[in-house]
Design an enzyme around this catalytic site. Structure first.
Site, PDB file in Angstrom:
ATOM      1  N   ASN A 104       0.840  -1.066  -0.086  1.00  0.00           N
ATOM      2  CA  ASN A 104      -0.026  -0.105  -0.195  1.00  0.00           C
ATOM      3  C   ASN A 104       0.966   1.096   0.196  1.00  0.00           C
ATOM      4  O   ASN A 104       1.942   1.226   0.414  1.00  0.00           O
ATOM      5  CB  ASN A 104      -1.011  -0.022   1.103  1.00  0.00           C
ATOM      6  CG  ASN A 104      -1.783  -0.963   1.076  1.00  0.00           C
ATOM      7  OD1 ASN A 104      -1.904  -1.670   0.169  1.00  0.00           O
ATOM      8  ND2 ASN A 104      -2.585  -1.480   2.258  1.00  0.00           N
ATOM      9  N   ASP A 106      -0.538   4.209   1.155  1.00  0.00           N
ATOM     10  CA  ASP A 106      -1.328   5.289   1.960  1.00  0.00           C
ATOM     11  C   ASP A 106      -0.839   5.428   3.216  1.00  0.00           C
ATOM     12  O   ASP A 106      -1.232   6.335   4.027  1.00  0.00           O
ATOM     13  CB  ASP A 106      -2.920   4.597   2.171  1.00  0.00           C
ATOM     14  CG  ASP A 106      -2.689   3.344   2.710  1.00  0.00           C
ATOM     15  OD1 ASP A 106      -1.945   3.043   3.659  1.00  0.00           O
ATOM     16  OD2 ASP A 106      -3.827   2.404   2.415  1.00  0.00           O
ATOM     17  N   HIS A 121       5.889  -0.428  -2.420  1.00  0.00           N
ATOM     18  CA  HIS A 121       5.231   0.142  -3.690  1.00  0.00           C
ATOM     19  C   HIS A 121       5.493   1.958  -3.877  1.00  0.00           C
ATOM     20  O   HIS A 121       4.800   2.524  -4.266  1.00  0.00           O
ATOM     21  CB  HIS A 121       4.090  -0.074  -4.126  1.00  0.00           C
ATOM     22  CG  HIS A 121       3.852  -1.510  -4.512  1.00  0.00           C
ATOM     23  ND1 HIS A 121       2.781  -2.243  -4.804  1.00  0.00           N
ATOM     24  CD2 HIS A 121       4.907  -2.454  -4.910  1.00  0.00           C
ATOM     25  CE1 HIS A 121       2.884  -3.551  -5.246  1.00  0.00           C
ATOM     26  NE2 HIS A 121       4.178  -3.555  -5.246  1.00  0.00           N
ATOM     27  N   CYS A 149       7.629  21.392 -11.162  1.00  0.00           N
ATOM     28  CA  CYS A 149       8.777  21.820 -10.331  1.00  0.00           C
ATOM     29  C   CYS A 149       9.082  23.238 -10.721  1.00  0.00           C
ATOM     30  O   CYS A 149       8.858  23.478 -11.785  1.00  0.00           O
ATOM     31  CB  CYS A 149       9.716  20.682 -10.854  1.00  0.00           C
ATOM     32  SG  CYS A 149      11.255  21.027 -10.130  1.00  0.00           S
ATOM     33  N   THR A 189      -4.716  -9.128   0.365  1.00  0.00           N
ATOM     34  CA  THR A 189      -3.902  -8.769  -0.973  1.00  0.00           C
ATOM     35  C   THR A 189      -4.342  -9.981  -1.715  1.00  0.00           C
ATOM     36  O   THR A 189      -4.601 -11.088  -1.269  1.00  0.00           O
ATOM     37  CB  THR A 189      -2.329  -8.785  -0.779  1.00  0.00           C
ATOM     38  OG1 THR A 189      -1.875  -8.942  -2.105  1.00  0.00           O
ATOM     39  CG2 THR A 189      -1.875  -9.922   0.111  1.00  0.00           C
TER      40      THR A 189
HETATM   41  P1  NAD Z   1      -5.995  -5.831  -4.857  1.00  0.00           P
HETATM   42  O1  NAD Z   1      -7.000  -4.464  -4.762  1.00  0.00           O
HETATM   43  O2  NAD Z   1      -5.457  -6.325  -5.878  1.00  0.00           O
HETATM   44  O3  NAD Z   1      -6.726  -6.839  -3.636  1.00  0.00           O
HETATM   45  C1  NAD Z   1      -7.420  -6.623  -2.640  1.00  0.00           C
HETATM   46  C2  NAD Z   1      -7.554  -7.766  -1.893  1.00  0.00           C
HETATM   47  O4  NAD Z   1      -8.336  -7.531  -0.562  1.00  0.00           O
HETATM   48  C3  NAD Z   1      -8.691  -8.750  -2.515  1.00  0.00           C
HETATM   49  O5  NAD Z   1      -8.152 -10.032  -2.447  1.00  0.00           O
HETATM   50  C4  NAD Z   1      -9.912  -8.509  -1.669  1.00  0.00           C
HETATM   51  O6  NAD Z   1     -10.668  -9.794  -1.675  1.00  0.00           O
HETATM   52  C5  NAD Z   1      -9.200  -8.179  -0.422  1.00  0.00           C
HETATM   53  N1  NAD Z   1     -10.111  -7.751   0.718  1.00  0.00           N
HETATM   54  C6  NAD Z   1     -10.852  -6.221   0.350  1.00  0.00           C
HETATM   55  N2  NAD Z   1     -11.629  -6.001   1.400  1.00  0.00           N
HETATM   56  C7  NAD Z   1     -11.084  -6.746   2.554  1.00  0.00           C
HETATM   57  C8  NAD Z   1     -10.909  -6.697   4.027  1.00  0.00           C
HETATM   58  N3  NAD Z   1     -11.969  -5.842   4.459  1.00  0.00           N
HETATM   59  N4  NAD Z   1     -10.297  -7.508   4.648  1.00  0.00           N
HETATM   60  C9  NAD Z   1      -9.567  -8.100   4.197  1.00  0.00           C
HETATM   61  N5  NAD Z   1      -9.427  -8.579   2.722  1.00  0.00           N
HETATM   62  C10 NAD Z   1     -10.241  -7.899   1.910  1.00  0.00           C
HETATM   63  O7  NAD Z   1      -4.851  -5.316  -4.025  1.00  0.00           O
HETATM   64  P2  NAD Z   1      -3.357  -5.823  -3.658  1.00  0.00           P
HETATM   65  O8  NAD Z   1      -3.136  -7.144  -3.850  1.00  0.00           O
HETATM   66  O9  NAD Z   1      -2.810  -5.028  -2.722  1.00  0.00           O
HETATM   67  O10 NAD Z   1      -2.480  -5.230  -5.163  1.00  0.00           O
HETATM   68  C11 NAD Z   1      -2.883  -4.238  -5.923  1.00  0.00           C
HETATM   69  C12 NAD Z   1      -1.873  -3.185  -5.925  1.00  0.00           C
HETATM   70  O11 NAD Z   1      -2.638  -1.881  -5.827  1.00  0.00           O
HETATM   71  C13 NAD Z   1      -0.696  -2.711  -4.875  1.00  0.00           C
HETATM   72  O12 NAD Z   1       0.250  -3.033  -5.688  1.00  0.00           O
HETATM   73  C14 NAD Z   1      -1.105  -1.551  -4.193  1.00  0.00           C
HETATM   74  O13 NAD Z   1       0.062  -0.945  -4.356  1.00  0.00           O
HETATM   75  C15 NAD Z   1      -1.977  -0.893  -4.954  1.00  0.00           C
HETATM   76  N6  NAD Z   1      -3.174  -0.134  -4.411  1.00  0.00           N
HETATM   77  C16 NAD Z   1      -3.013   0.266  -2.936  1.00  0.00           C
HETATM   78  C17 NAD Z   1      -3.799   1.075  -2.374  1.00  0.00           C
HETATM   79  C18 NAD Z   1      -3.737   1.608  -0.965  1.00  0.00           C
HETATM   80  O14 NAD Z   1      -2.619   2.024  -0.677  1.00  0.00           O
HETATM   81  N7  NAD Z   1      -4.640   1.675   0.057  1.00  0.00           N
HETATM   82  C19 NAD Z   1      -5.319   0.942  -2.788  1.00  0.00           C
HETATM   83  C20 NAD Z   1      -5.657   0.214  -4.037  1.00  0.00           C
HETATM   84  C21 NAD Z   1      -4.278  -0.252  -4.626  1.00  0.00           C
END
Ligand code: NAD
Length: 245
Positions: A104, A106, A121, A149, A189
Site C-alpha cells: 500500500n 497510503d 510500492h 517543479c 492482498t
Molecule cells: P488488490 O486490490 O488486488 O486486492 C485486494 C484484496 O483485498 C482482494 O483479494 C480482496 O478480496 C481483499 N479484501 C477486500 N476487502 C478486505 C477486507 N476488509 N479485509 C480483508 N481483505 C479484503 O490489492 P493488492 O493485492 O494490494 O494489489 C494491488 C496493488 O494496488 C498494490 O500494488 C497496491 O500498491 C495498490 N493499491 C494500494 C492501495 C492503498 O494504498 N490503500 C489501494 C489500491 C491499490
C-alpha cells in the site's frame, strides 16, 4: 468471547514465534474507505488502471494520470487507520522481530504507529521532479494537477507504477524477512502482483506457518496453513483479544 479453533491455533504459533512478517495489500485499507484495485467495488470497475498507472500512461497524458492519482491521494488523506492497522502496530510492541511489508501507498501503517514498515510500492505523499529529481513530501491536497517543479518539468509520485521495478534494497530486505520468519501473514492482498506475491510462498518454503486473512479466496489460499476468511479489522481484533487473554 471464545475464539475459533483457527484463531486459537494462529495465536499458539504467534506465542512461540521469534520472528513475524506480515504482507499487506489494498484490502487492509478497505475498512478505512480506500478503494482496492481488484475485488468487489475495486477501482478496475471504473478505470483501466493497468494502462493508466504505467510510466507510458503517465507521460502520455499527465493531466489524466494526475486527476486519477489526486483522487486516490485525497481519499488517503481523509482516511484513518482502522482496527487492522492498529492491531498490527500493537503486535509490533509485543514481538521483538515484527515487520510489516506493505504494497500500500497510503501510509496508514505508519499513522497507526508501526515503525518496522517496508513500503514495496513507495508512497503517495512523496513526489519528485521527472527532470532534476527534486523531492518533496506533501500531505495536503494538491492545488492543481499535474504538479510542476520550479524547473518547469512535471513531477510524479514516488510510487512503483505497473511495468516499473521495485526498489531492490527494500525488496531484498522484505525477502530476507519472509525467508527467516516463523509466522507469515498475508492480509488483504489478491496475491497476484509479483514479485510481492512470491513472499508468502518463500516464507512457507522456508518453514514459516502461513496465515491468510482475506474476504475472498485467492491463489494463495490453497498454500496457506490456515485461511481466516473475513474482514481484516474484525479478525485481527479477535487475534489480539486472544493473545492478551
Ligand atoms: P488488490 O486490490 O488486488 O486486492 C485486494 C484484496 O483485498 C482482494 O483479494 C480482496 O478480496 C481483499 N479484501 C477486500 N476487502 C478486505 C477486507 N476488509 N479485509 C480483508 N481483505 C479484503 O490489492 P493488492 O493485492 O494490494 O494489489 C494491488 C496493488 O494496488 C498494490 O500494488 C497496491 O500498491 C495498490 N493499491 C494500494 C492501495 C492503498 O494504498 N490503500 C489501494 C489500491 C491499490
Amino acid at each position: 468471547m471464545s475464539a475459533s479453533p483457527e484463531i486459537e491455533e494462529v495465536v499458539r504459533h504467534l506465542l512461540r514465534a521469534k520472528s513475524i512478517a506480515v504482507l499487506t495489500g489494498a484490502g487492509i485499507s478497505a475498512e478505512s474507505g480506500i478503494s482496492t484495485f481488484r475485488g468487489k467495488d475495486g477501482l478496475w470497475e471504473k478505470y483501466d488502471v493497468e494502462k493508466l498507472a504505467t510510466p507510458r500512461g503517465m507521460y502520455a497524458n499527465p493531466v489524466y494520470f494526475w486527476e486519477w492519482f489526486e483522487e486516490r491521494r485525497r481519499e488517503m488523506i481523509k482516511a484513518k487507520p482502522n482496527p487492522a492497522h492498529l492491531a498490527l502496530a500493537e503486535m509490533e510492541k509485543m514481538f521483538p522481530d515484527f515487520w510489516v511489508i506493505t504494497q500500500n501507498i497510503d501510509r496508514l501503517h505508519q499513522r497507526a504507529g508501526s515503525k518496522h514498515v517496508l513500503e514495496l510500492h513507495g508512497n503517495a505523499f512523496t513526489i519528485y521532479c521527472t527532470r532534476d529529481g527534486y523531492r518533496m513530501e506533501t500531505y495536503e491536497p494538491l492545488p492543481a494537477v499535474p504538479p510542476f517543479c520550479a524547473c518547469g518539468a512535471v513531477m510524479r509520485p514516488d510510487v512503483v507504477l505497473f511495468e516499473e521495478m521495485l526498489n531492490e534494497e527494500i525488496f531484498a530486505k522484505a525477502f530476507e524477512k519472509a525467508r527467516s520468519c516463523d509466522v507469515f501473514f498475508s492480509i488483504g492482498t489478491s496475491a497476484v502482483v509479483y514479485p510481492a506475491a512470491y513472499l508468502p510462498l518463500e516464507a512457507k518454503r522456508n518453514g514459516a506457518y502461513l496465515v491468510e486473512i482475506n474476504t475472498d479466496e485467492t491463489p494463495l489460499s490453497r498454500h496457506a496453513d490456515v485461511v481466516l476468511s473475513g474482514k481484516a479489522g474484525e479478525i485481527l481484533q479477535k487475534v489480539m483479544e486472544h493473545i492478551q487473554k
